[in-house]
Design a protein around this motif. Structure first.
Motif, PDB file in Angstrom:
ATOM      1  N   ILE A  56     -33.050   1.744   1.454  1.00 35.27           N
ATOM      2  CA  ILE A  56     -33.575   2.730   2.315  1.00 35.27           C
ATOM      3  C   ILE A  56     -35.054   2.845   1.841  1.00 35.27           C
ATOM      4  CG2 ILE A  56     -33.681   5.340   2.376  1.00 35.27           C
ATOM      5  CD1 ILE A  56     -30.787   5.271   2.523  1.00 35.27           C
ATOM      6  N   PHE A  88     -24.707  11.351  -2.321  1.00 37.36           N
ATOM      7  CA  PHE A  88     -25.743  12.150  -2.826  1.00 37.36           C
ATOM      8  C   PHE A  88     -25.244  13.583  -3.452  1.00 37.36           C
ATOM      9  CE2 PHE A  88     -27.274   9.857   0.826  1.00 37.36           C
ATOM     10  CZ  PHE A  88     -28.273   9.290   0.300  1.00 37.36           C
ATOM     11  N   ASN A  93     -25.381  18.140   2.616  1.00 37.59           N
ATOM     12  CA  ASN A  93     -26.437  17.569   3.271  1.00 37.59           C
ATOM     13  C   ASN A  93     -26.090  16.126   3.837  1.00 37.59           C
ATOM     14  OD1 ASN A  93     -27.854  19.688   2.972  1.00 37.59           O
ATOM     15  ND2 ASN A  93     -29.416  19.202   1.504  1.00 37.59           N
ATOM     16  N   GLN A  94     -24.870  15.638   3.262  1.00 38.99           N
ATOM     17  CA  GLN A  94     -24.535  14.359   3.929  1.00 38.99           C
ATOM     18  C   GLN A  94     -23.323  14.055   4.920  1.00 38.99           C
ATOM     19  OE1 GLN A  94     -23.390  11.799   0.497  1.00 38.99           O
ATOM     20  NE2 GLN A  94     -23.062  13.445  -0.594  1.00 38.99           N
ATOM     21  N   PHE A 106     -17.725   8.579  10.530  1.00 36.95           N
ATOM     22  CA  PHE A 106     -19.200   8.340  10.962  1.00 36.95           C
ATOM     23  C   PHE A 106     -19.589   6.996  10.952  1.00 36.95           C
ATOM     24  CE2 PHE A 106     -23.468   8.675  10.158  1.00 36.95           C
ATOM     25  CZ  PHE A 106     -24.041   9.264  11.371  1.00 36.95           C
TER      26      PHE A 106
ATOM     27  N   ARG B 215     -33.507  19.622   3.975  1.00 36.26           N
ATOM     28  CA  ARG B 215     -32.243  19.307   4.380  1.00 36.26           C
ATOM     29  C   ARG B 215     -32.256  18.269   5.445  1.00 36.26           C
ATOM     30  NH1 ARG B 215     -27.513  22.313   3.162  1.00 36.26           N
ATOM     31  NH2 ARG B 215     -28.366  24.507   2.631  1.00 36.26           N
ATOM     32  N   GLU B 218     -32.835  15.047   3.646  1.00 34.08           N
ATOM     33  CA  GLU B 218     -31.968  14.331   3.090  1.00 34.08           C
ATOM     34  C   GLU B 218     -30.687  14.116   4.022  1.00 34.08           C
ATOM     35  OE1 GLU B 218     -30.325  16.814  -0.077  1.00 34.08           O
ATOM     36  OE2 GLU B 218     -32.452  17.238  -0.746  1.00 34.08           O
ATOM     37  N   LEU B 219     -30.656  14.516   5.044  1.00 39.42           N
ATOM     38  CA  LEU B 219     -29.580  14.382   6.010  1.00 39.42           C
ATOM     39  C   LEU B 219     -29.877  13.006   6.606  1.00 39.42           C
ATOM     40  CD1 LEU B 219     -26.746  15.156   7.539  1.00 39.42           C
ATOM     41  CD2 LEU B 219     -28.234  16.020   9.393  1.00 39.42           C
ATOM     42  N   VAL B 221     -31.740  10.497   5.326  1.00 43.84           N
ATOM     43  CA  VAL B 221     -31.477   9.553   4.650  1.00 43.84           C
ATOM     44  C   VAL B 221     -29.991   9.135   4.156  1.00 43.84           C
ATOM     45  CG1 VAL B 221     -31.703   8.777   2.035  1.00 43.84           C
ATOM     46  CG2 VAL B 221     -33.581   9.761   3.177  1.00 43.84           C
ATOM     47  N   ALA B 222     -29.061  10.167   4.265  1.00 43.80           N
ATOM     48  CA  ALA B 222     -27.617  10.181   4.120  1.00 43.80           C
ATOM     49  C   ALA B 222     -27.167   9.322   5.379  1.00 43.80           C
ATOM     50  CB  ALA B 222     -27.168  11.514   3.974  1.00 43.80           C
ATOM     51  N   MET B 223     -27.655   9.726   6.584  1.00 44.82           N
ATOM     52  CA  MET B 223     -27.155   9.046   7.799  1.00 44.82           C
ATOM     53  C   MET B 223     -27.605   7.704   8.066  1.00 44.82           C
ATOM     54  SD  MET B 223     -27.878  12.077  10.562  1.00 44.82           S
ATOM     55  CE  MET B 223     -27.311  11.053  12.125  1.00 44.82           C
TER      56      MET B 223
END
Lengths: 280, 269
Positions: A56, A88, A93-94, A106, B215, B218-219, B221-223
């Motif tokens: 990333i 995380f 948030n994930q 997903f 938020r 962060e989301l 990045v997580a995705m």
């Protein structure tokens, strides 16, 4: 054995600065099937490293090679993300979907896995983390620990060779934290999945094969958990504290009561005390 | 305050409408809205309301919830009614005050618009009460799929709606936490003057915005870390397949719409 991840002279700055780096000339290797722990105080660059390992964040200088793929090649970053799953700190948030099984699916949807195959993979990984009975539940109704397990299942669905836990247990209570770490430990032992646990909880370090200590974006030391626990200078410079059991045995050793210099975990401490009592 | 909003909420149930394909439900609702603006007989409106009330009964949704929706939309309804009443048309004036005048045509238009709006809200409520928000989002995404040929981001819009729905309860929880935190820090919540109220709202909005952006970051990045890529095709875990029951529902809906016109054609009011 060839390394699975090779970080070589990596630099990175969030401000695009050429002088003030958040990650400063970091180099280390990760072997396949290894359980590595990266420790450091807040702001030491642990999360930045995690994002680098997942492709990333691309280092501004140096390189990150994952399973032979250079993270700087944008076309192949997708492949790196598939191989290195990232969990995380805050599961809220994930998690993308509202229902457990849909969130686990997903990544599979993103990887264009045929719809007919997704169901069986979702069931398999939810079973691995002990959440199969929750598959139809709404994420909102789950506890923090359960959400973390769902997040791990979401990563496992991609069948990664390596899982990076970026302070994944920091927001959990001790029981949930223990359960999550147990899942990860089993994955490492049974499936030979490489685990990189990024944390500042020193009690988690004991279960690692190797430890890397980070301080202000620089690798301060690398070695076995025992070596790191015994290195007072490194611990104090990195702003880290030994777990209470280790401190206890260290004090006993200092007073000449036991021969062992340190205990890594409760089991080892109990063993030392048992030996002491036997001797007495 | 947030808990009192019923519009857009899902009502748990297992009726035929709950189980129906969301795509068909959206299509039927779309046609319904279209039809509403073409019927202009009170008799048709009454019949329409009767059928919808029966559907509420079948789905075991209290009709009170439909009226709650009307309450939450009261301001828009009153505003629309006001505009129609005073500026709704020319003709025989029945009341005049300064620049405001009410004509006979305007009164009739207002009554019709009020009926339409009422039926629109009550009918739309049936869609949202019987469809999970996430299914609704996916169905909307599916509905836009043909537009992909014209580079319309149908999949992204569907993902965007799904994520927004997922984060609504989290943001509500966050708002509550911020309110408590601000109260504990001495922010005056009981202030009745507008100045104090604005100050209180700002003290909530600023931290809420900051945490929401964090938020969102962060989301994202997580995705990304879970292989999500904008503009790339994805498969779908849960696929809405059309069944015979859905086709029956569609045919029934069409019969209902045609009957609205037929009743209108044979009635004088």
């Amino acid at each position: 054995m060839g390394e699975f991840i090779k970080v070589e002279g990596a630099y990175f700055s969030y401000n695009n600065s050429n002088k003030d780096f958040d990650i400063n000339n970091v180099s280390f290797n990760v072997l396949p099937g290894e359980m590595l722990c990266i420790v450091g105080a807040n702001g030491s660059g642990k999360s930045t490293i995690a994002k680098m390992l997942n492709g990333i964040i691309i280092p501004s200088k140096g390189s990150v090679i994952v399973d032979g793929i250079d993270s700087s090649s944008a076309d192949l970053a997708f492949k790196i993300r598939q191989n290195v799953g990232l969990v995380f700190q805050n599961p809220d948030n994930q998690i993308v979907a509202t229902v457990v099984q849909e969130d686990v699916a997903f990544a599979l949807e993103n990887l264009c896995v045929p719809s007919s195959e997704i169901g069986s993979i979702v069931n398999r990984v939810l079973n691995m983390v002990g959440m199969l009975s929750y598959k139809d539940r709404l994420v909102e109704g789950l506890s923090g620990g359960q959400k973390s397990k769902v997040a791990i299942a979401g990563v496992l669905a991609m069948n990664p060779k390596c899982i990076v836990l970026d302070e994944a247990t920091a927001m959990l209570d001790p029981k949930s934290s223990y359960e999550v770490l147990n899942i990860v430990k089993n994955l490492n032992r049974k499936s030979n999945t490489t685990i990189i646990n990024i944390t500042h909880r020193m009690q988690e370090v004991a279960m690692a094969d190797r430890v890397i200590v980070l301080n202000k974006g620089v690798v301060l030391a690398q070695g076995s958990p025992r070596d790191i626990f015994l290195n007072e200078r490194v611990l104090s410079e990195a702003g880290l504290c030994l777990p209470q059991v280790s401190q206890f045995v260290k004090l006993l050793h200092k007073d000449g009561i036991v021969n062992e210099e340190i205990a890594l975990d409760v089991d080892e401490c109990v063993q030392i005390l048992a030996n002491l009592l036997e001797g007495a | 305050m947030v808990k009192s909003i019923t519009l857009g909420r899902y009502f748990v149930g297992n009726s035929f409408l709950h189980r129906a394909n969301p795509k068909i439900k959206i299509l039927v609702t779309f046609i319904y809205v279209f039809v509403l603006f073409f019927i202009n007989k009170i008799c048709s409106y009454v019949f329409g309301f009767f059928v919808i009330a029966v559907l509420y009964k079948i789905c075991k949704i209290p009709l009170k919830m439909a009226f709650d929706n009307i309450k939450s939309m009261a301001f828009i309804l009153i505003f629309t009614g006001f505009i129609n009443l005073f500026f709704g048309g020319n003709g025989e004036i029945i009341f005049k005050l300064w620049v405001f005048k009410i004509t006979k045509v305007a009164v009739i238009t207002t009554v019709f618009v009020a009926f339409r709006m009422f039926l629109l809200i009550v009918g739309m409520g049936l869609l949202t009460y019987t469809t999970l928000p996430l299914d609704l989002a996916k169905a909307i995404g599916d509905a836009f799929t043909p537009l992909k040929k014209f580079h319309f981001p149908a999949g992204e819009i569907s993902t965007m709606i799904s994520i927004s729905i997922r984060f609504i309860p989290l943001l509500m929880l966050e708002t509550e936490k911020i309110i408590f935190a601000q109260k504990s820090r001495g922010v005056d919540v009981s202030g009745k003057s507008i100045r104090k109220k604005v100050k209180f709202i700002i003290s909530i909005l600023v931290p809420l915005l900051v945490s929401s952006f964090k938020r969102a970051d962060e989301l994202a990045v997580a995705m990304e870390s879970r292989c999500y890529r904008i503009g790339f095709s994805r498969t779908r875990y849960i696929v809405f397949k059309l069944g015979v029951k859905d086709l029956i529902l569609f045919v029934c809906a069409i019969i209902f719409f045609v009957s609205l016109f037929v009743i209108g054609a044979f009635s004088w009011f």
